[in-house]
Motif scaffolding. Structure first.
Motif, PDB file in Angstrom:
ATOM      1  N   GLY A   2      80.182  62.806  45.671  1.00 16.38           N
ATOM      2  CA  GLY A   2      78.804  63.079  46.538  1.00 16.38           C
ATOM      3  C   GLY A   2      77.619  63.625  45.536  1.00 16.38           C
ATOM      4  O   GLY A   2      78.057  64.259  44.596  1.00 16.38           O
ATOM      5  N   PHE A   3      76.285  63.574  45.899  1.00 17.44           N
ATOM      6  CA  PHE A   3      75.450  64.290  45.425  1.00 17.44           C
ATOM      7  C   PHE A   3      74.168  64.407  46.290  1.00 17.44           C
ATOM      8  O   PHE A   3      74.189  63.852  47.300  1.00 17.44           O
ATOM      9  CB  PHE A   3      74.807  63.566  43.977  1.00 17.44           C
ATOM     10  CG  PHE A   3      74.148  62.176  44.570  1.00 17.44           C
ATOM     11  CD1 PHE A   3      72.762  62.158  44.752  1.00 17.44           C
ATOM     12  CD2 PHE A   3      74.676  61.119  44.572  1.00 17.44           C
ATOM     13  CE1 PHE A   3      72.291  60.969  44.826  1.00 17.44           C
ATOM     14  CE2 PHE A   3      74.023  59.770  44.486  1.00 17.44           C
ATOM     15  CZ  PHE A   3      72.716  59.534  44.918  1.00 17.44           C
ATOM     16  N   ASP A   4      73.399  65.400  45.912  1.00 13.40           N
ATOM     17  CA  ASP A   4      71.996  65.535  46.748  1.00 13.40           C
ATOM     18  C   ASP A   4      70.915  65.511  45.643  1.00 13.40           C
ATOM     19  O   ASP A   4      70.966  65.948  44.490  1.00 13.40           O
ATOM     20  CB  ASP A   4      72.247  67.173  47.165  1.00 13.40           C
ATOM     21  CG  ASP A   4      73.060  67.358  48.377  1.00 13.40           C
ATOM     22  OD1 ASP A   4      73.288  66.368  49.027  1.00 13.40           O
ATOM     23  OD2 ASP A   4      73.453  68.413  48.479  1.00 13.40           O
ATOM     24  N   ALA A   6      66.449  65.240  45.260  1.00 13.83           N
ATOM     25  CA  ALA A   6      65.315  65.646  45.790  1.00 13.83           C
ATOM     26  C   ALA A   6      64.207  64.971  44.955  1.00 13.83           C
ATOM     27  O   ALA A   6      64.214  65.241  43.679  1.00 13.83           O
ATOM     28  CB  ALA A   6      65.075  67.045  46.039  1.00 13.83           C
ATOM     29  N   ALA A  22      76.158  60.728  49.615  1.00 12.18           N
ATOM     30  CA  ALA A  22      74.919  60.924  48.935  1.00 12.18           C
ATOM     31  C   ALA A  22      73.950  61.343  50.028  1.00 12.18           C
ATOM     32  O   ALA A  22      73.830  60.614  50.865  1.00 12.18           O
ATOM     33  CB  ALA A  22      74.478  59.813  47.969  1.00 12.18           C
ATOM     34  N   ARG A  23      73.208  62.173  49.598  1.00 15.87           N
ATOM     35  CA  ARG A  23      71.994  62.631  50.541  1.00 15.87           C
ATOM     36  C   ARG A  23      70.493  62.683  49.295  1.00 15.87           C
ATOM     37  O   ARG A  23      70.609  63.370  48.600  1.00 15.87           O
ATOM     38  CB  ARG A  23      71.867  63.925  50.989  1.00 15.87           C
ATOM     39  CG  ARG A  23      71.002  64.425  51.825  1.00 15.87           C
ATOM     40  CD  ARG A  23      71.043  65.558  52.877  1.00 15.87           C
ATOM     41  NE  ARG A  23      70.975  66.477  51.824  1.00 15.87           N
ATOM     42  CZ  ARG A  23      71.131  67.822  52.371  1.00 15.87           C
ATOM     43  NH1 ARG A  23      71.480  68.336  53.333  1.00 15.87           N
ATOM     44  NH2 ARG A  23      70.556  68.889  51.443  1.00 15.87           N
ATOM     45  N   ILE A  24      69.553  62.012  49.807  1.00 16.84           N
ATOM     46  CA  ILE A  24      68.422  61.767  49.148  1.00 16.84           C
ATOM     47  C   ILE A  24      67.215  62.353  50.156  1.00 16.84           C
ATOM     48  O   ILE A  24      67.009  62.054  51.124  1.00 16.84           O
ATOM     49  CB  ILE A  24      67.799  60.327  48.667  1.00 16.84           C
ATOM     50  CG1 ILE A  24      69.002  59.812  47.879  1.00 16.84           C
ATOM     51  CG2 ILE A  24      66.538  60.434  48.173  1.00 16.84           C
ATOM     52  CD1 ILE A  24      68.888  58.267  47.305  1.00 16.84           C
ATOM     53  N   THR A  25      66.611  63.544  49.604  1.00 14.46           N
ATOM     54  CA  THR A  25      65.555  64.154  50.224  1.00 14.46           C
ATOM     55  C   THR A  25      64.458  63.421  49.445  1.00 14.46           C
ATOM     56  O   THR A  25      63.986  63.853  48.364  1.00 14.46           O
ATOM     57  CB  THR A  25      65.558  65.595  50.444  1.00 14.46           C
ATOM     58  OG1 THR A  25      66.577  66.084  50.749  1.00 14.46           O
ATOM     59  CG2 THR A  25      64.407  66.076  51.012  1.00 14.46           C
ATOM     60  N   HIS A  47      66.546  61.235  53.861  1.00 18.31           N
ATOM     61  CA  HIS A  47      65.603  61.999  54.719  1.00 18.31           C
ATOM     62  C   HIS A  47      64.208  61.794  53.851  1.00 18.31           C
ATOM     63  O   HIS A  47      64.061  62.434  52.996  1.00 18.31           O
ATOM     64  CB  HIS A  47      66.024  63.513  54.544  1.00 18.31           C
ATOM     65  CG  HIS A  47      67.535  63.854  55.353  1.00 18.31           C
ATOM     66  ND1 HIS A  47      67.255  63.660  56.714  1.00 18.31           N
ATOM     67  CD2 HIS A  47      68.405  64.141  54.999  1.00 18.31           C
ATOM     68  CE1 HIS A  47      68.736  64.175  57.107  1.00 18.31           C
ATOM     69  NE2 HIS A  47      69.412  64.138  55.858  1.00 18.31           N
TER      70      HIS A  47
END
Length: 78
Positions: A2-4, A6, A22-25, A47
């Motif tokens: 996974g990765f974050d 922004a 994975a999370r994209i802000t 997000h």
């Protein structure tokens, strides 16, 4: 894994995310190469954040004209 991230993610082809999350802000734009290309999004969370997109755009370079410079060549013997 996974990765974050922004900022703004712009994908020209298809997007395929694997396991691990994975999370994209910010923002995500996917433009598949053609209609037969399918984007596969597994464990991806986006997000939307106007602030993160704005900060990313401020960090990108914009082309701008430079001031013209006048000069002449001085050559010996002429």
């Amino acid at each position: 894994g996974g990765f974050d991230f922004a900022g703004m993610v712009m994908v020209r082809g298809a997007l395929d995310t694997g396991a691990g999350g994975a999370r994209i802000t910010g923002a995500l734009t996917v433009a598949a190469a053609d209609s037969s290309t399918v984007s596969t999004l597994r464990d991806l969370v986006v997000h939307f954040s106007r602030c993160a997109v704005h900060a990313a755009m401020l960090g990108s370079a914009l082309p701008a004209p430079i001031a013209e410079r006048s000069w002449f060549e001085a050559m010996d013997g002429q």
